[in-house]
Write a protein that holds these residues in place. Structure first.
Motif, PDB file in Angstrom:
ATOM      1  N   LEU A 124      -2.008 -46.570   1.818  1.00  0.00           N
ATOM      2  CA  LEU A 124      -2.346 -45.610   0.772  1.00  0.00           C
ATOM      3  C   LEU A 124      -2.856 -44.300   1.359  1.00  0.00           C
ATOM      4  O   LEU A 124      -2.476 -43.215   0.902  1.00  0.00           O
ATOM      5  CB  LEU A 124      -3.376 -46.206  -0.187  1.00  0.00           C
ATOM      6  N   LYS A 125      -3.696 -44.386   2.377  1.00  0.00           N
ATOM      7  CA  LYS A 125      -4.202 -43.172   3.030  1.00  0.00           C
ATOM      8  C   LYS A 125      -3.066 -42.414   3.704  1.00  0.00           C
ATOM      9  O   LYS A 125      -3.023 -41.183   3.679  1.00  0.00           O
ATOM     10  CB  LYS A 125      -5.289 -43.521   4.031  1.00  0.00           C
ATOM     11  N   MET A 126      -2.149 -43.156   4.331  1.00  0.00           N
ATOM     12  CA  MET A 126      -1.028 -42.522   5.005  1.00  0.00           C
ATOM     13  C   MET A 126      -0.138 -41.792   4.002  1.00  0.00           C
ATOM     14  O   MET A 126       0.236 -40.640   4.224  1.00  0.00           O
ATOM     15  CB  MET A 126      -0.197 -43.562   5.768  1.00  0.00           C
ATOM     16  N   THR A 127       0.193 -42.434   2.894  1.00  0.00           N
ATOM     17  CA  THR A 127       1.057 -41.782   1.906  1.00  0.00           C
ATOM     18  C   THR A 127       0.357 -40.579   1.285  1.00  0.00           C
ATOM     19  O   THR A 127       1.004 -39.562   1.016  1.00  0.00           O
ATOM     20  CB  THR A 127       1.509 -42.761   0.814  1.00  0.00           C
ATOM     21  N   GLN A 128      -0.950 -40.677   1.078  1.00  0.00           N
ATOM     22  CA  GLN A 128      -1.695 -39.544   0.544  1.00  0.00           C
ATOM     23  C   GLN A 128      -1.671 -38.377   1.531  1.00  0.00           C
ATOM     24  O   GLN A 128      -1.456 -37.232   1.151  1.00  0.00           O
ATOM     25  CB  GLN A 128      -3.130 -39.950   0.243  1.00  0.00           C
ATOM     26  N   ARG A 129      -1.861 -38.676   2.800  1.00  0.00           N
ATOM     27  CA  ARG A 129      -1.858 -37.622   3.825  1.00  0.00           C
ATOM     28  C   ARG A 129      -0.481 -36.980   3.960  1.00  0.00           C
ATOM     29  O   ARG A 129      -0.360 -35.759   4.075  1.00  0.00           O
ATOM     30  CB  ARG A 129      -2.299 -38.204   5.164  1.00  0.00           C
ATOM     31  N   ILE A 130       0.556 -37.784   3.915  1.00  0.00           N
ATOM     32  CA  ILE A 130       1.918 -37.247   3.988  1.00  0.00           C
ATOM     33  C   ILE A 130       2.192 -36.350   2.788  1.00  0.00           C
ATOM     34  O   ILE A 130       2.775 -35.270   2.924  1.00  0.00           O
ATOM     35  CB  ILE A 130       2.952 -38.391   4.074  1.00  0.00           C
ATOM     36  N   SER A 131       1.762 -36.782   1.610  1.00  0.00           N
ATOM     37  CA  SER A 131       1.956 -35.968   0.405  1.00  0.00           C
ATOM     38  C   SER A 131       1.237 -34.631   0.525  1.00  0.00           C
ATOM     39  O   SER A 131       1.786 -33.583   0.158  1.00  0.00           O
ATOM     40  CB  SER A 131       1.454 -36.709  -0.831  1.00  0.00           C
ATOM     41  N   MET A 132       0.017 -34.657   1.039  1.00  0.00           N
ATOM     42  CA  MET A 132      -0.740 -33.417   1.211  1.00  0.00           C
ATOM     43  C   MET A 132      -0.054 -32.491   2.199  1.00  0.00           C
ATOM     44  O   MET A 132       0.062 -31.283   1.964  1.00  0.00           O
ATOM     45  CB  MET A 132      -2.163 -33.732   1.667  1.00  0.00           C
ATOM     46  N   ARG A 133       0.420 -33.042   3.314  1.00  0.00           N
ATOM     47  CA  ARG A 133       1.100 -32.219   4.319  1.00  0.00           C
ATOM     48  C   ARG A 133       2.404 -31.654   3.764  1.00  0.00           C
ATOM     49  O   ARG A 133       2.758 -30.500   4.035  1.00  0.00           O
ATOM     50  CB  ARG A 133       1.387 -33.027   5.589  1.00  0.00           C
ATOM     51  N   GLU A 138      13.105 -47.763  -6.722  1.00  0.00           N
ATOM     52  CA  GLU A 138      12.429 -47.182  -5.561  1.00  0.00           C
ATOM     53  C   GLU A 138      11.016 -47.742  -5.428  1.00  0.00           C
ATOM     54  O   GLU A 138      10.568 -48.064  -4.332  1.00  0.00           O
ATOM     55  CB  GLU A 138      12.383 -45.663  -5.678  1.00  0.00           C
ATOM     56  N   PHE A 139      10.318 -47.858  -6.551  1.00  0.00           N
ATOM     57  CA  PHE A 139       8.971 -48.424  -6.537  1.00  0.00           C
ATOM     58  C   PHE A 139       8.986 -49.860  -6.045  1.00  0.00           C
ATOM     59  O   PHE A 139       8.188 -50.238  -5.188  1.00  0.00           O
ATOM     60  CB  PHE A 139       8.351 -48.360  -7.938  1.00  0.00           C
ATOM     61  N   LEU A 140       9.917 -50.677  -6.583  1.00  0.00           N
ATOM     62  CA  LEU A 140       9.987 -52.074  -6.155  1.00  0.00           C
ATOM     63  C   LEU A 140      10.345 -52.196  -4.680  1.00  0.00           C
ATOM     64  O   LEU A 140       9.813 -53.051  -3.975  1.00  0.00           O
ATOM     65  CB  LEU A 140      10.981 -52.851  -7.014  1.00  0.00           C
ATOM     66  N   GLY A 141      11.240 -51.345  -4.199  1.00  0.00           N
ATOM     67  CA  GLY A 141      11.594 -51.365  -2.783  1.00  0.00           C
ATOM     68  C   GLY A 141      10.396 -51.042  -1.903  1.00  0.00           C
ATOM     69  O   GLY A 141      10.139 -51.723  -0.906  1.00  0.00           O
ATOM     70  N   THR A 142       9.642 -50.023  -2.283  1.00  0.00           N
ATOM     71  CA  THR A 142       8.438 -49.655  -1.533  1.00  0.00           C
ATOM     72  C   THR A 142       7.413 -50.775  -1.575  1.00  0.00           C
ATOM     73  O   THR A 142       6.816 -51.137  -0.557  1.00  0.00           O
ATOM     74  CB  THR A 142       7.830 -48.361  -2.101  1.00  0.00           C
ATOM     75  N   TYR A 143       7.200 -51.321  -2.751  1.00  0.00           N
ATOM     76  CA  TYR A 143       6.242 -52.419  -2.920  1.00  0.00           C
ATOM     77  C   TYR A 143       6.644 -53.621  -2.065  1.00  0.00           C
ATOM     78  O   TYR A 143       5.810 -54.212  -1.378  1.00  0.00           O
ATOM     79  CB  TYR A 143       6.150 -52.815  -4.389  1.00  0.00           C
ATOM     80  N   ASN A 144       7.920 -53.970  -2.078  1.00  0.00           N
ATOM     81  CA  ASN A 144       8.392 -55.120  -1.297  1.00  0.00           C
ATOM     82  C   ASN A 144       8.246 -54.893   0.208  1.00  0.00           C
ATOM     83  O   ASN A 144       7.843 -55.790   0.946  1.00  0.00           O
ATOM     84  CB  ASN A 144       9.840 -55.446  -1.653  1.00  0.00           C
ATOM     85  N   ARG A 145       8.565 -53.681   0.677  1.00  0.00           N
ATOM     86  CA  ARG A 145       8.399 -53.376   2.108  1.00  0.00           C
ATOM     87  C   ARG A 145       6.933 -53.439   2.514  1.00  0.00           C
ATOM     88  O   ARG A 145       6.591 -53.997   3.565  1.00  0.00           O
ATOM     89  CB  ARG A 145       8.994 -52.006   2.433  1.00  0.00           C
ATOM     90  N   GLU A 151      -6.123 -56.256   3.019  1.00  0.00           N
ATOM     91  CA  GLU A 151      -6.756 -55.144   2.311  1.00  0.00           C
ATOM     92  C   GLU A 151      -6.775 -53.891   3.183  1.00  0.00           C
ATOM     93  O   GLU A 151      -6.520 -52.784   2.705  1.00  0.00           O
ATOM     94  CB  GLU A 151      -8.170 -55.526   1.884  1.00  0.00           C
ATOM     95  N   SER A 152      -7.056 -54.062   4.458  1.00  0.00           N
ATOM     96  CA  SER A 152      -7.044 -52.940   5.391  1.00  0.00           C
ATOM     97  C   SER A 152      -5.640 -52.353   5.518  1.00  0.00           C
ATOM     98  O   SER A 152      -5.466 -51.129   5.556  1.00  0.00           O
ATOM     99  CB  SER A 152      -7.554 -53.399   6.750  1.00  0.00           C
ATOM    100  N   CYS A 153      -4.657 -53.202   5.571  1.00  0.00           N
ATOM    101  CA  CYS A 153      -3.259 -52.768   5.672  1.00  0.00           C
ATOM    102  C   CYS A 153      -2.882 -51.915   4.461  1.00  0.00           C
ATOM    103  O   CYS A 153      -2.287 -50.846   4.598  1.00  0.00           O
ATOM    104  CB  CYS A 153      -2.350 -53.996   5.775  1.00  0.00           C
ATOM    105  N   LEU A 154      -3.256 -52.374   3.280  1.00  0.00           N
ATOM    106  CA  LEU A 154      -2.959 -51.628   2.060  1.00  0.00           C
ATOM    107  C   LEU A 154      -3.688 -50.294   2.058  1.00  0.00           C
ATOM    108  O   LEU A 154      -3.109 -49.260   1.717  1.00  0.00           O
ATOM    109  CB  LEU A 154      -3.345 -52.446   0.826  1.00  0.00           C
ATOM    110  N   GLN A 155      -4.952 -50.289   2.452  1.00  0.00           N
ATOM    111  CA  GLN A 155      -5.721 -49.040   2.483  1.00  0.00           C
ATOM    112  C   GLN A 155      -5.107 -48.035   3.461  1.00  0.00           C
ATOM    113  O   GLN A 155      -5.011 -46.843   3.155  1.00  0.00           O
ATOM    114  CB  GLN A 155      -7.185 -49.319   2.853  1.00  0.00           C
ATOM    115  N   LYS A 156      -4.672 -48.519   4.616  1.00  0.00           N
ATOM    116  CA  LYS A 156      -4.029 -47.635   5.593  1.00  0.00           C
ATOM    117  C   LYS A 156      -2.757 -47.029   5.009  1.00  0.00           C
ATOM    118  O   LYS A 156      -2.477 -45.844   5.178  1.00  0.00           O
ATOM    119  CB  LYS A 156      -3.703 -48.385   6.876  1.00  0.00           C
TER     120      LYS A 156
END
Length: 131
Positions: free
Chosen positions: A99-108, A58-65, A92-97
């Motif tokens: 990470l922020k998106m996954t963090q926000r989804i996790s919080m919600r 699952e981690f590798l799939g997410t990383y590859n996508r 770098e901006s793409c990665l930051q977005k």
């Protein structure tokens, strides 16, 4: 011959031989955080090799996508071997977005889960009261 993983209750590390010389460590989101040391040891022992492989896939799939999406969005010029500063900042901006998106989804998701548990507890409290 299986792949050996270093497993703790918080992280699963893939050895460098498993992924072409890259040592990969990622946070295992499916493991709850416990505070008692004995409980942590017991929980780590319960993680099976099949679960480890599933989480790693699952981690590798997410990383590859993520890598593919950011590459397709940011890298436009293939006429030179060098990475342009615009491409670097875009990736770098793409990665930051992401990470922020996954963090926000996790919080919600956590907020929703807490609300659901509170609603169930309130409902159980109302149903369990004598009249």
């Amino acid at each position: 011959m299986g792949i050996a993983f270093c497993v703790s209750p918080f992280y699963i590390t893939c050895p460098s031989e498993a992924v072409g010389g890259l040592a990969i460590q990622y946070r295992s989101l499916s493991l709850p955080v416990w505070t008692h040391e004995k409980s942590l040891t017991t929980m780590a022992a319960q993680v099976t090799e099949a679960d480890q492989m599933k989480q790693f896939r699952e981690f590798l799939g997410t990383y590859n996508r993520l890598t593919e999406n950011c590459f397709m969005d940011c890298v436009k010029d293939f006429t030179t071997r060098e990475v342009k500063p615009e491409e670097t900042s875009c990736s770098e901006s793409c990665l930051q977005k992401y990470l922020k998106m996954t963090q926000r989804i996790s919080m919600r998701f956590q907020e929703y889960h807490i609300q659901q548990n509170e609603a169930l507890a309130a409902k159980a409290g109302l149903l369990g009261q004598p009249r």
